[in-house]
Write a protein that holds these residues in place. Sequence first.
Motif, PDB file in Angstrom:
ATOM      1  N   LYS A   1      11.435  -1.509  -5.977  1.00 38.37           N
ATOM      2  CA  LYS A   1      10.194  -0.827  -5.595  1.00 38.37           C
ATOM      3  C   LYS A   1      10.469   0.638  -5.301  1.00 38.37           C
ATOM      4  N   GLU A   2       9.396   1.414  -5.261  1.00 33.29           N
ATOM      5  CA  GLU A   2       9.532   2.825  -4.946  1.00 33.29           C
ATOM      6  C   GLU A   2       9.677   3.015  -3.442  1.00 33.29           C
ATOM      7  N   ARG A   3      10.190   4.191  -3.084  1.00 32.28           N
ATOM      8  CA  ARG A   3      10.320   4.540  -1.681  1.00 32.28           C
ATOM      9  C   ARG A   3       8.936   4.576  -1.041  1.00 32.28           C
ATOM     10  N   GLU A   4       8.851   4.018   0.163  1.00 35.12           N
ATOM     11  CA  GLU A   4       7.573   3.893   0.858  1.00 35.12           C
ATOM     12  C   GLU A   4       7.651   4.543   2.227  1.00 35.12           C
ATOM     13  N   PHE A   5       6.640   5.295   2.583  1.00 31.11           N
ATOM     14  CA  PHE A   5       6.540   5.900   3.913  1.00 31.11           C
ATOM     15  C   PHE A   5       6.290   4.811   4.951  1.00 31.11           C
ATOM     16  N   VAL A   6       7.005   4.898   6.074  1.00 30.55           N
ATOM     17  CA  VAL A   6       6.812   3.955   7.172  1.00 30.55           C
ATOM     18  C   VAL A   6       6.102   4.640   8.333  1.00 30.55           C
ATOM     19  N   GLY A   7       6.646   5.736   8.810  1.00 32.57           N
ATOM     20  CA  GLY A   7       6.043   6.463   9.914  1.00 32.57           C
ATOM     21  C   GLY A   7       6.766   7.761  10.169  1.00 32.57           C
ATOM     22  N   ALA A   8       6.099   8.654  10.896  1.00 29.43           N
ATOM     23  CA  ALA A   8       6.680   9.951  11.222  1.00 29.43           C
ATOM     24  C   ALA A   8       6.238  10.360  12.612  1.00 29.43           C
ATOM     25  N   ILE A   9       7.096  11.125  13.287  1.00 37.25           N
ATOM     26  CA  ILE A   9       6.795  11.570  14.641  1.00 37.25           C
ATOM     27  C   ILE A   9       7.206  13.029  14.786  1.00 37.25           C
ATOM     28  N   LYS A  10       6.308  13.819  15.346  1.00 33.21           N
ATOM     29  CA  LYS A  10       6.635  15.212  15.624  1.00 33.21           C
ATOM     30  C   LYS A  10       7.445  15.270  16.905  1.00 33.21           C
ATOM     31  N   MET A  11       8.624  15.846  16.813  1.00 30.54           N
ATOM     32  CA  MET A  11       9.530  15.843  17.957  1.00 30.54           C
ATOM     33  C   MET A  11       9.132  16.860  19.012  1.00 30.54           C
ATOM     34  N   SER A  12       8.322  17.850  18.647  1.00 30.58           N
ATOM     35  CA  SER A  12       7.903  18.858  19.606  1.00 30.58           C
ATOM     36  C   SER A  12       6.433  18.733  19.969  1.00 30.58           C
ATOM     37  N   GLY A  13       5.805  17.687  19.539  1.00 29.36           N
ATOM     38  CA  GLY A  13       4.396  17.491  19.855  1.00 29.36           C
ATOM     39  C   GLY A  13       4.102  16.027  20.024  1.00 29.36           C
ATOM     40  N   GLY A  14       2.830  15.672  20.029  1.00 32.37           N
ATOM     41  CA  GLY A  14       2.460  14.289  20.262  1.00 32.37           C
ATOM     42  C   GLY A  14       2.018  13.526  19.043  1.00 32.37           C
ATOM     43  N   SER A  15       2.059  14.128  17.880  1.00 36.14           N
ATOM     44  CA  SER A  15       1.521  13.465  16.689  1.00 36.14           C
ATOM     45  C   SER A  15       2.469  12.404  16.156  1.00 36.14           C
ATOM     46  N   ILE A  16       1.891  11.261  15.849  1.00 31.74           N
ATOM     47  CA  ILE A  16       2.624  10.151  15.241  1.00 31.74           C
ATOM     48  C   ILE A  16       1.768   9.601  14.111  1.00 31.74           C
ATOM     49  N   TYR A  17       2.402   9.312  13.006  1.00 31.73           N
ATOM     50  CA  TYR A  17       1.692   8.789  11.840  1.00 31.73           C
ATOM     51  C   TYR A  17       2.359   7.489  11.391  1.00 31.73           C
ATOM     52  N   TYR A  18       1.545   6.537  10.959  1.00 30.57           N
ATOM     53  CA  TYR A  18       2.050   5.259  10.476  1.00 30.57           C
ATOM     54  C   TYR A  18       1.419   4.933   9.134  1.00 30.57           C
ATOM     55  N   SER A  19       2.149   4.174   8.339  1.00 25.36           N
ATOM     56  CA  SER A  19       1.533   3.615   7.144  1.00 25.36           C
ATOM     57  C   SER A  19       0.666   2.441   7.560  1.00 25.36           C
ATOM     58  N   ASP A  20      -0.309   2.131   6.768  1.00 28.25           N
ATOM     59  CA  ASP A  20      -1.189   1.018   7.083  1.00 28.25           C
ATOM     60  C   ASP A  20      -0.438  -0.308   7.132  1.00 28.25           C
ATOM     61  N   SER A  21       0.617  -0.419   6.368  1.00 29.53           N
ATOM     62  CA  SER A  21       1.340  -1.689   6.276  1.00 29.53           C
ATOM     63  C   SER A  21       2.104  -2.033   7.554  1.00 29.53           C
ATOM     64  N   VAL A  22       2.370  -1.034   8.395  1.00 27.12           N
ATOM     65  CA  VAL A  22       3.136  -1.297   9.620  1.00 27.12           C
ATOM     66  C   VAL A  22       2.347  -1.006  10.890  1.00 27.12           C
ATOM     67  N   LYS A  23       1.194  -0.401  10.756  1.00 28.93           N
ATOM     68  CA  LYS A  23       0.397  -0.028  11.928  1.00 28.93           C
ATOM     69  C   LYS A  23       0.086  -1.258  12.762  1.00 28.93           C
ATOM     70  N   GLY A  24       0.317  -1.144  14.058  1.00 28.79           N
ATOM     71  CA  GLY A  24       0.078  -2.259  14.963  1.00 28.79           C
ATOM     72  C   GLY A  24       1.288  -3.146  15.177  1.00 28.79           C
ATOM     73  N   ARG A  25       2.279  -3.027  14.315  1.00 30.33           N
ATOM     74  CA  ARG A  25       3.507  -3.824  14.452  1.00 30.33           C
ATOM     75  C   ARG A  25       4.714  -2.953  14.774  1.00 30.33           C
ATOM     76  N   PHE A  26       4.747  -1.763  14.226  1.00 27.21           N
ATOM     77  CA  PHE A  26       5.859  -0.848  14.436  1.00 27.21           C
ATOM     78  C   PHE A  26       5.432   0.277  15.378  1.00 27.21           C
ATOM     79  N   THR A  27       6.384   0.729  16.199  1.00 23.75           N
ATOM     80  CA  THR A  27       6.093   1.812  17.136  1.00 23.75           C
ATOM     81  C   THR A  27       7.206   2.847  17.090  1.00 23.75           C
ATOM     82  N   LEU A  28       6.813   4.098  16.875  1.00 25.20           N
ATOM     83  CA  LEU A  28       7.764   5.214  16.909  1.00 25.20           C
ATOM     84  C   LEU A  28       7.812   5.810  18.302  1.00 25.20           C
ATOM     85  N   SER A  29       9.015   6.216  18.712  1.00 23.65           N
ATOM     86  CA  SER A  29       9.177   6.942  19.963  1.00 23.65           C
ATOM     87  C   SER A  29      10.319   7.935  19.789  1.00 23.65           C
TER      88      SER A  29
END
Length: 126
Positions: A42-70
């Motif tokens: 399969k192709e590379r898939e985005f999981v999530g991203a977090i801004k280290m100097s701010g509060g923004s966090i982004y998740y892919s729909d496939s992991v939202k609600g199950r995975f948590t970035l910190s």
Amino acid sequence: VQLQASGGGLVQDGGSLRLSCAASGRAFNNYIMAWFRRAPGKEREFVGAIKMSGGSIYYSDSVKGRFTLSKDRAKNTMYLQMNSLKSEDTAEYSCAWADRGLIATTARLPHMYDYWGQGTQVTVSS
């Protein structure tokens, strides 16, 4: 910039794992870190991203609600807590780093990242 990923392993369906990615090698200011994954064939898939100097966090729909970035800004480290793992989460997970102001749409694009760590394998057995 060097990225050191760790925490992968074998877990049963429904289990949990926590991945870590530590950045080193230069002074850090505004930057974003992300996880991508690639399953066999399969192709590379985005999981999530977090801004280290701010509060923004982004998740892919496939992991939202199950995975948590910190983050631990003092350690320049990003964590991915993965709960309720499924067999379709099986993949090699890689962390990435970018020194630019990415938003929800651009943070999920692999070519926006400047540095990549080695992958860590996550295998979920059913």
